[in-house]
Design a protein around this motif. Structure first.
Motif, PDB file in Angstrom:
ATOM      1  N   CYS A   1      47.646  35.948   2.913  1.00 17.79           N
ATOM      2  CA  CYS A   1      46.317  35.326   2.912  1.00 17.79           C
ATOM      3  C   CYS A   1      45.517  35.809   4.128  1.00 17.79           C
ATOM      4  N   SER A   2      44.244  36.118   3.906  1.00 24.40           N
ATOM      5  CA  SER A   2      43.411  36.607   5.005  1.00 24.40           C
ATOM      6  C   SER A   2      42.208  35.699   5.268  1.00 24.40           C
ATOM      7  N   VAL A   3      42.265  34.445   4.816  1.00 26.48           N
ATOM      8  CA  VAL A   3      41.179  33.504   5.084  1.00 26.48           C
ATOM      9  C   VAL A   3      41.127  33.243   6.592  1.00 26.48           C
ATOM     10  N   ALA A   4      39.962  33.388   7.185  1.00 27.15           N
ATOM     11  CA  ALA A   4      39.794  33.222   8.639  1.00 27.15           C
ATOM     12  C   ALA A   4      40.092  31.785   9.064  1.00 27.15           C
ATOM     13  N   VAL A   5      40.540  31.629  10.312  1.00 21.90           N
ATOM     14  CA  VAL A   5      40.854  30.293  10.835  1.00 21.90           C
ATOM     15  C   VAL A   5      39.634  29.373  10.813  1.00 21.90           C
ATOM     16  N   THR A   6      38.443  29.931  10.837  1.00 22.27           N
ATOM     17  CA  THR A   6      37.237  29.102  10.790  1.00 22.27           C
ATOM     18  C   THR A   6      37.089  28.387   9.442  1.00 22.27           C
ATOM     19  N   HIS A   7      37.813  28.850   8.430  1.00 23.03           N
ATOM     20  CA  HIS A   7      37.781  28.230   7.102  1.00 23.03           C
ATOM     21  C   HIS A   7      39.150  27.651   6.749  1.00 23.03           C
ATOM     22  N   ALA A   8      39.945  27.328   7.761  1.00 22.58           N
ATOM     23  CA  ALA A   8      41.301  26.823   7.534  1.00 22.58           C
ATOM     24  C   ALA A   8      41.525  25.531   8.312  1.00 22.58           C
ATOM     25  N   ASP A   9      42.527  24.783   7.880  1.00 16.79           N
ATOM     26  CA  ASP A   9      42.926  23.545   8.547  1.00 16.79           C
ATOM     27  C   ASP A   9      44.080  23.835   9.492  1.00 16.79           C
ATOM     28  N   ILE A  10      44.217  23.023  10.522  1.00 17.35           N
ATOM     29  CA  ILE A  10      45.414  23.092  11.360  1.00 17.35           C
ATOM     30  C   ILE A  10      46.411  22.102  10.769  1.00 17.35           C
ATOM     31  N   ASP A  11      47.597  22.592  10.462  1.00 16.69           N
ATOM     32  CA  ASP A  11      48.616  21.800   9.789  1.00 16.69           C
ATOM     33  C   ASP A  11      49.857  21.673  10.668  1.00 16.69           C
ATOM     34  N   HIS A  12      50.508  20.514  10.607  1.00 20.70           N
ATOM     35  CA  HIS A  12      51.812  20.327  11.252  1.00 20.70           C
ATOM     36  C   HIS A  12      52.867  20.958  10.342  1.00 20.70           C
ATOM     37  N   THR A  13      53.618  21.940  10.837  1.00 19.09           N
ATOM     38  CA  THR A  13      54.665  22.578  10.041  1.00 19.09           C
ATOM     39  C   THR A  13      55.662  21.525   9.567  1.00 19.09           C
ATOM     40  N   THR A  14      56.237  20.775  10.503  1.00 18.69           N
ATOM     41  CA  THR A  14      57.000  19.578  10.155  1.00 18.69           C
ATOM     42  C   THR A  14      55.972  18.454  10.191  1.00 18.69           C
ATOM     43  N   PRO A  15      55.755  17.777   9.069  1.00 20.89           N
ATOM     44  CA  PRO A  15      54.680  16.783   9.025  1.00 20.89           C
ATOM     45  C   PRO A  15      54.764  15.746  10.141  1.00 20.89           C
ATOM     46  N   TYR A  16      53.606  15.360  10.615  1.00 22.60           N
ATOM     47  CA  TYR A  16      53.504  14.331  11.643  1.00 22.60           C
ATOM     48  C   TYR A  16      54.234  13.069  11.187  1.00 22.60           C
ATOM     49  N   SER A  17      54.085  12.731   9.915  1.00 28.67           N
ATOM     50  CA  SER A  17      54.714  11.522   9.368  1.00 28.67           C
ATOM     51  C   SER A  17      56.238  11.605   9.345  1.00 28.67           C
ATOM     52  N   HIS A  18      56.787  12.811   9.471  1.00 25.42           N
ATOM     53  CA  HIS A  18      58.243  13.000   9.533  1.00 25.42           C
ATOM     54  C   HIS A  18      58.716  13.299  10.951  1.00 25.42           C
ATOM     55  N   GLY A  19      57.898  12.948  11.932  1.00 25.84           N
ATOM     56  CA  GLY A  19      58.278  13.125  13.332  1.00 25.84           C
ATOM     57  C   GLY A  19      57.843  14.429  13.959  1.00 25.84           C
ATOM     58  N   GLY A  20      57.066  15.249  13.249  1.00 26.22           N
ATOM     59  CA  GLY A  20      56.619  16.533  13.789  1.00 26.22           C
ATOM     60  C   GLY A  20      55.669  16.351  14.953  1.00 26.22           C
ATOM     61  N   PRO A  21      55.923  17.015  16.074  1.00 22.89           N
ATOM     62  CA  PRO A  21      55.042  16.871  17.243  1.00 22.89           C
ATOM     63  C   PRO A  21      53.752  17.676  17.090  1.00 22.89           C
ATOM     64  N   THR A  22      52.755  17.301  17.868  1.00 21.19           N
ATOM     65  CA  THR A  22      51.506  18.054  17.938  1.00 21.19           C
ATOM     66  C   THR A  22      51.696  19.070  19.060  1.00 21.19           C
ATOM     67  N   ASP A  23      52.318  20.175  18.699  1.00 16.64           N
ATOM     68  CA  ASP A  23      52.814  21.168  19.631  1.00 16.64           C
ATOM     69  C   ASP A  23      52.528  22.543  19.038  1.00 16.64           C
ATOM     70  N   HIS A  24      52.230  23.524  19.857  1.00 19.33           N
ATOM     71  CA  HIS A  24      51.900  24.851  19.327  1.00 19.33           C
ATOM     72  C   HIS A  24      53.044  25.442  18.515  1.00 19.33           C
TER      73      HIS A  24
END
Length: 180
Positions: free
Chosen positions: A81-104
């Protein structure tokens, strides 16, 4: 807001802390304020460039971390996929609801379509190391995407200031094209 480095908080050194809107405060005062706080959010800051890399358990992503992720990712992190970050969401790889941290090392940009694929469980993602995303397809194949910033740091920029779209690396039986 009290800014204090981890070593000072732990009592390993006596560097001054900072009280936002006031100025420097003693380490003892900062420790006391933190102990009295009902809620506090630790921030992990890169000492070399000052960018915020981790904000603990919060859904809100601070501006410094957003800037770092935009620079690192460049485009949606789904294979091919080549959609630019300006047209994308920031997503938690491990979902926040499953304990995923807000970490790079647990965040990536996904365009709305691929964000939906991941959220619905059609494709599974994990980050074995910060910025490298391993995708498992519904057919069981594994694809890996590396951050755009890696190619910039390697000097692979060509004449364009933006890196070329990432090519997925498939692991699995056969050499047939990816199923997108």
């Amino acid at each position: 807001m009290v800014l204090i480095n981890a070593d000072t908080l732990a009592g390993l050194d006596e560097d001054p802390a900072e009280l936002s809107g006031y100025g420097p405060i003693s380490p003892e005062t900062a420790r006391s304020m933190i102990l009295d706080a009902l809620h506090w959010t630790p921030l992990l800051q890169d000492p070399t460039n000052g960018e915020i890399l981790n904000v603990g358990r919060t859904r809100r992503i601070p501006a410094g971390l957003k800037r770092w992720l935009r620079a690192r990712d460049g485009t949606c992190r789904f294979p091919g996929c080549s959609v630019a970050v300006t047209h994308a969401d920031i997503d938690h790889t491990t979902p926040y609801s499953h304990g995923g941290p807000t970490d790079h090392s647990n965040l990536e940009h996904l365009c709305p379509k691929h964000h939906r694929f991941k959220t619905l469980g059609h494709w599974k993602a994990r980050q074995p190391r910060a910025g490298t995303i391993e995708w498992n397809s519904p057919t069981g194949r594994t694809y890996t995407t590396d951050p755009a910033l890696d190619s910039l740091l390697d000097g692979n920029t060509g004449s364009n200031r933006f890196p070329a779209p990432r090519s997925p690396v498939a692991k699995g039986p056969g050499d047939d094209p990816p199923p997108f």
